[in-house]
Design a protein around this motif. Structure first.
Motif, PDB file in Angstrom:
ATOM      1  N   LEU A  17     -26.244  34.195  -7.187  1.00  8.29           N
ATOM      2  CA  LEU A  17     -26.849  32.935  -6.747  1.00  8.29           C
ATOM      3  C   LEU A  17     -25.780  31.894  -6.429  1.00  8.29           C
ATOM      4  CD1 LEU A  17     -29.954  32.685  -9.100  1.00  8.29           C
ATOM      5  CD2 LEU A  17     -29.927  33.201  -6.646  1.00  8.29           C
ATOM      6  N   GLU A  18     -24.735  31.856  -7.231  1.00 14.54           N
ATOM      7  CA  GLU A  18     -23.639  30.906  -6.985  1.00 14.54           C
ATOM      8  C   GLU A  18     -22.831  31.314  -5.754  1.00 14.54           C
ATOM      9  OE1 GLU A  18     -22.765  27.950  -8.399  1.00 14.54           O
ATOM     10  OE2 GLU A  18     -24.681  28.136  -9.449  1.00 14.54           O
ATOM     11  N   GLU A  19     -22.447  32.579  -5.676  1.00  6.74           N
ATOM     12  CA  GLU A  19     -21.592  33.071  -4.590  1.00  6.74           C
ATOM     13  C   GLU A  19     -22.238  32.968  -3.217  1.00  6.74           C
ATOM     14  OE1 GLU A  19     -20.574  37.127  -5.360  1.00  6.74           O
ATOM     15  OE2 GLU A  19     -19.033  36.615  -6.823  1.00  6.74           O
ATOM     16  N   THR A  20     -23.533  33.127  -3.162  1.00  5.34           N
ATOM     17  CA  THR A  20     -24.207  33.159  -1.862  1.00  5.34           C
ATOM     18  C   THR A  20     -24.591  31.780  -1.352  1.00  5.34           C
ATOM     19  OG1 THR A  20     -26.342  33.566  -2.940  1.00  5.34           O
ATOM     20  CG2 THR A  20     -25.099  35.500  -2.174  1.00  5.34           C
ATOM     21  N   ARG A  21     -24.508  30.787  -2.194  1.00 10.45           N
ATOM     22  CA  ARG A  21     -24.971  29.441  -1.845  1.00 10.45           C
ATOM     23  C   ARG A  21     -24.363  28.923  -0.541  1.00 10.45           C
ATOM     24  NH1 ARG A  21     -24.906  26.386  -6.800  1.00 10.45           N
ATOM     25  NH2 ARG A  21     -26.935  27.347  -7.099  1.00 10.45           N
ATOM     26  N   GLY A  22     -23.072  29.058  -0.349  1.00 16.76           N
ATOM     27  CA  GLY A  22     -22.432  28.495   0.840  1.00 16.76           C
ATOM     28  C   GLY A  22     -22.088  29.514   1.914  1.00 16.76           C
ATOM     29  N   LEU A  23     -22.591  30.720   1.785  1.00 23.22           N
ATOM     30  CA  LEU A  23     -22.234  31.766   2.746  1.00 23.22           C
ATOM     31  C   LEU A  23     -22.914  31.573   4.095  1.00 23.22           C
ATOM     32  CD1 LEU A  23     -22.363  35.084   0.671  1.00 23.22           C
ATOM     33  CD2 LEU A  23     -20.397  33.628   1.166  1.00 23.22           C
ATOM     34  N   SER A  24     -22.267  32.086   5.117  1.00 22.37           N
ATOM     35  CA  SER A  24     -22.895  32.169   6.433  1.00 22.37           C
ATOM     36  C   SER A  24     -23.780  33.408   6.442  1.00 22.37           C
ATOM     37  CB  SER A  24     -21.832  32.301   7.522  1.00 22.37           C
ATOM     38  OG  SER A  24     -21.197  33.570   7.439  1.00 22.37           O
ATOM     39  N   LEU A  25     -24.605  33.510   7.456  1.00 20.15           N
ATOM     40  CA  LEU A  25     -25.457  34.690   7.606  1.00 20.15           C
ATOM     41  C   LEU A  25     -24.614  35.956   7.715  1.00 20.15           C
ATOM     42  CD1 LEU A  25     -28.469  35.406   7.816  1.00 20.15           C
ATOM     43  CD2 LEU A  25     -28.223  35.253  10.302  1.00 20.15           C
ATOM     44  N   ARG A  26     -23.544  35.895   8.478  1.00 15.30           N
ATOM     45  CA  ARG A  26     -22.655  37.061   8.640  1.00 15.30           C
ATOM     46  C   ARG A  26     -22.005  37.451   7.313  1.00 15.30           C
ATOM     47  NH1 ARG A  26     -21.845  38.620  13.927  1.00 15.30           N
ATOM     48  NH2 ARG A  26     -22.239  37.039  15.500  1.00 15.30           N
ATOM     49  N   GLN A  27     -21.608  36.474   6.529  1.00 16.83           N
ATOM     50  CA  GLN A  27     -21.002  36.766   5.228  1.00 16.83           C
ATOM     51  C   GLN A  27     -22.012  37.412   4.282  1.00 16.83           C
ATOM     52  OE1 GLN A  27     -19.646  32.714   4.640  1.00 16.83           O
ATOM     53  NE2 GLN A  27     -17.496  33.371   4.718  1.00 16.83           N
ATOM     54  N   LEU A  28     -23.254  36.937   4.326  1.00 18.92           N
ATOM     55  CA  LEU A  28     -24.287  37.555   3.498  1.00 18.92           C
ATOM     56  C   LEU A  28     -24.534  38.987   3.957  1.00 18.92           C
ATOM     57  CD1 LEU A  28     -26.321  37.363   1.202  1.00 18.92           C
ATOM     58  CD2 LEU A  28     -27.984  36.452   2.862  1.00 18.92           C
ATOM     59  N   GLU A  29     -24.567  39.201   5.243  1.00 18.99           N
ATOM     60  CA  GLU A  29     -24.752  40.563   5.746  1.00 18.99           C
ATOM     61  C   GLU A  29     -23.618  41.474   5.280  1.00 18.99           C
ATOM     62  OE1 GLU A  29     -25.771  42.994   9.823  1.00 18.99           O
ATOM     63  OE2 GLU A  29     -24.873  41.006  10.005  1.00 18.99           O
ATOM     64  N   GLU A  30     -22.410  40.973   5.230  1.00 21.57           N
ATOM     65  CA  GLU A  30     -21.280  41.764   4.742  1.00 21.57           C
ATOM     66  C   GLU A  30     -21.492  42.148   3.272  1.00 21.57           C
ATOM     67  OE1 GLU A  30     -18.161  44.107   4.854  1.00 21.57           O
ATOM     68  OE2 GLU A  30     -18.921  43.069   6.632  1.00 21.57           O
ATOM     69  N   LYS A  31     -22.039  41.237   2.496  1.00 23.40           N
ATOM     70  CA  LYS A  31     -22.351  41.559   1.092  1.00 23.40           C
ATOM     71  C   LYS A  31     -23.398  42.671   1.020  1.00 23.40           C
ATOM     72  CE  LYS A  31     -20.736  37.665  -1.464  1.00 23.40           C
ATOM     73  NZ  LYS A  31     -19.772  38.451  -2.220  1.00 23.40           N
ATOM     74  N   PHE A  32     -24.395  42.619   1.899  1.00 21.36           N
ATOM     75  CA  PHE A  32     -25.393  43.689   1.967  1.00 21.36           C
ATOM     76  C   PHE A  32     -24.699  45.022   2.285  1.00 21.36           C
ATOM     77  CE2 PHE A  32     -28.691  40.560   1.880  1.00 21.36           C
ATOM     78  CZ  PHE A  32     -29.918  41.203   1.774  1.00 21.36           C
ATOM     79  N   ARG A  33     -23.764  45.008   3.238  1.00 14.47           N
ATOM     80  CA  ARG A  33     -23.057  46.247   3.612  1.00 14.47           C
ATOM     81  C   ARG A  33     -22.259  46.806   2.440  1.00 14.47           C
ATOM     82  NH1 ARG A  33     -21.186  43.520   8.566  1.00 14.47           N
ATOM     83  NH2 ARG A  33     -22.741  43.950  10.142  1.00 14.47           N
ATOM     84  N   ASP A  34     -21.534  45.923   1.733  1.00 11.38           N
ATOM     85  CA  ASP A  34     -20.747  46.367   0.579  1.00 11.38           C
ATOM     86  C   ASP A  34     -21.650  46.961  -0.495  1.00 11.38           C
ATOM     87  OD1 ASP A  34     -18.479  45.417   1.876  1.00 11.38           O
ATOM     88  OD2 ASP A  34     -18.345  43.582   0.671  1.00 11.38           O
ATOM     89  N   GLN A  35     -22.768  46.313  -0.731  1.00  6.55           N
ATOM     90  CA  GLN A  35     -23.705  46.817  -1.731  1.00  6.55           C
ATOM     91  C   GLN A  35     -24.281  48.173  -1.310  1.00  6.55           C
ATOM     92  OE1 GLN A  35     -27.682  44.953  -2.372  1.00  6.55           O
ATOM     93  NE2 GLN A  35     -26.750  44.350  -4.315  1.00  6.55           N
ATOM     94  N   ALA A  36     -24.553  48.331  -0.025  1.00 12.00           N
ATOM     95  CA  ALA A  36     -25.078  49.614   0.469  1.00 12.00           C
ATOM     96  C   ALA A  36     -24.093  50.741   0.176  1.00 12.00           C
ATOM     97  CB  ALA A  36     -25.383  49.528   1.965  1.00 12.00           C
ATOM     98  N   GLU A  37     -22.808  50.467   0.306  1.00  9.82           N
ATOM     99  CA  GLU A  37     -21.800  51.489  -0.002  1.00  9.82           C
ATOM    100  C   GLU A  37     -21.818  51.840  -1.488  1.00  9.82           C
ATOM    101  OE1 GLU A  37     -20.150  53.440   2.037  1.00  9.82           O
ATOM    102  OE2 GLU A  37     -21.282  52.394   3.599  1.00  9.82           O
ATOM    103  N   GLN A  38     -22.022  50.846  -2.332  1.00 11.69           N
ATOM    104  CA  GLN A  38     -22.119  51.106  -3.774  1.00 11.69           C
ATOM    105  C   GLN A  38     -23.350  51.958  -4.077  1.00 11.69           C
ATOM    106  OE1 GLN A  38     -21.889  47.402  -5.991  1.00 11.69           O
ATOM    107  NE2 GLN A  38     -20.375  46.620  -4.550  1.00 11.69           N
ATOM    108  N   TYR A  39     -24.465  51.662  -3.417  1.00 15.46           N
ATOM    109  CA  TYR A  39     -25.674  52.461  -3.592  1.00 15.46           C
ATOM    110  C   TYR A  39     -25.433  53.897  -3.145  1.00 15.46           C
ATOM    111  CZ  TYR A  39     -29.669  49.688  -5.169  1.00 15.46           C
ATOM    112  OH  TYR A  39     -30.567  48.988  -5.939  1.00 15.46           O
TER     113      TYR A  39
END
Length: 173
Positions: A79-101
């Motif tokens: 919640l803290e880390e995503t507060r100031g992210l751009s849409l592209r940065q959030l999408e990158e977090k989704f991609r990183d998480q997908a690799e972990q999954y």
């Protein structure tokens, strides 16, 4: 031909990744302020809804890994880390998480049963494949919220139904 549990888990998860990607692609086509525009809905903004999907996907990955003590601190950090992210940065977090999954799904026996203790609702005993199904279902539900929110904001959503993924996957016309 019937799929085994690992094949099903991967197929469902790849659908989840595909559908999330379709939402991000759609949002990139819209005016830049749309993801963060506040509206009366399930979540205050489309961006907040995406953060919720990301955060809960993280909760379930940690739970399947047996890392229950990490869930609350990780959720707060997200919640803290995503507060100031751009849409592209959030999408990158989704991609990183997908690799972990994917790494987890590759290593785990999808038929194995694990215990998932919850402080209010007791302990669920479920197979990993059942948790993957839940993660995908949860994402589908909230992608539907996003479609409704976009319509409220005067923009059409994007089709993310499983059948569209299956059609694309098989090359159906």
């Amino acid at each position: 031909m019937a799929m085994n549990a690992k094949e099903e888990a991967f197929r469902l998860f790849e659908y989840h990744v595909w559908a999330n990607g379709r939402v991000f692609r759609r949002l990139e086509e819209l005016p830049e302020d749309i993801p963060r525009r506040e509206i009366p809905s399930v979540f205050p903004t489309v961006f907040d809804t995406l953060v919720h999907i990301y955060r809960i996907d993280n909760v379930w990955l940690l739970a399947m890994q047996g890392r229950f003590a990490d869930i609350v601190p990780s959720s707060r950090r997200i919640l803290e880390e995503t507060r100031g992210l751009s849409l592209r940065q959030l999408e990158e977090k989704f991609r990183d998480q997908a690799e972990q999954y994917r790494a987890f799904l590759e290593a785990a026996d999808m038929e194995a049963v694990s215990a998932y203790p919850h402080p209010q609702f007791g302990t669920l005993h479920a197979r990993y494949i059942d948790i993957v199904r839940h993660v995908v279902n949860h994402g589908t539900y909230h992608r539907g919220n996003i479609t409704a929110m976009l319509r409220q904001l005067g923009h059409p959503g994007v089709p993310t139904d499983l059948v569209f993924y299956m059609m694309q996957e098989t090359g159906a016309r």
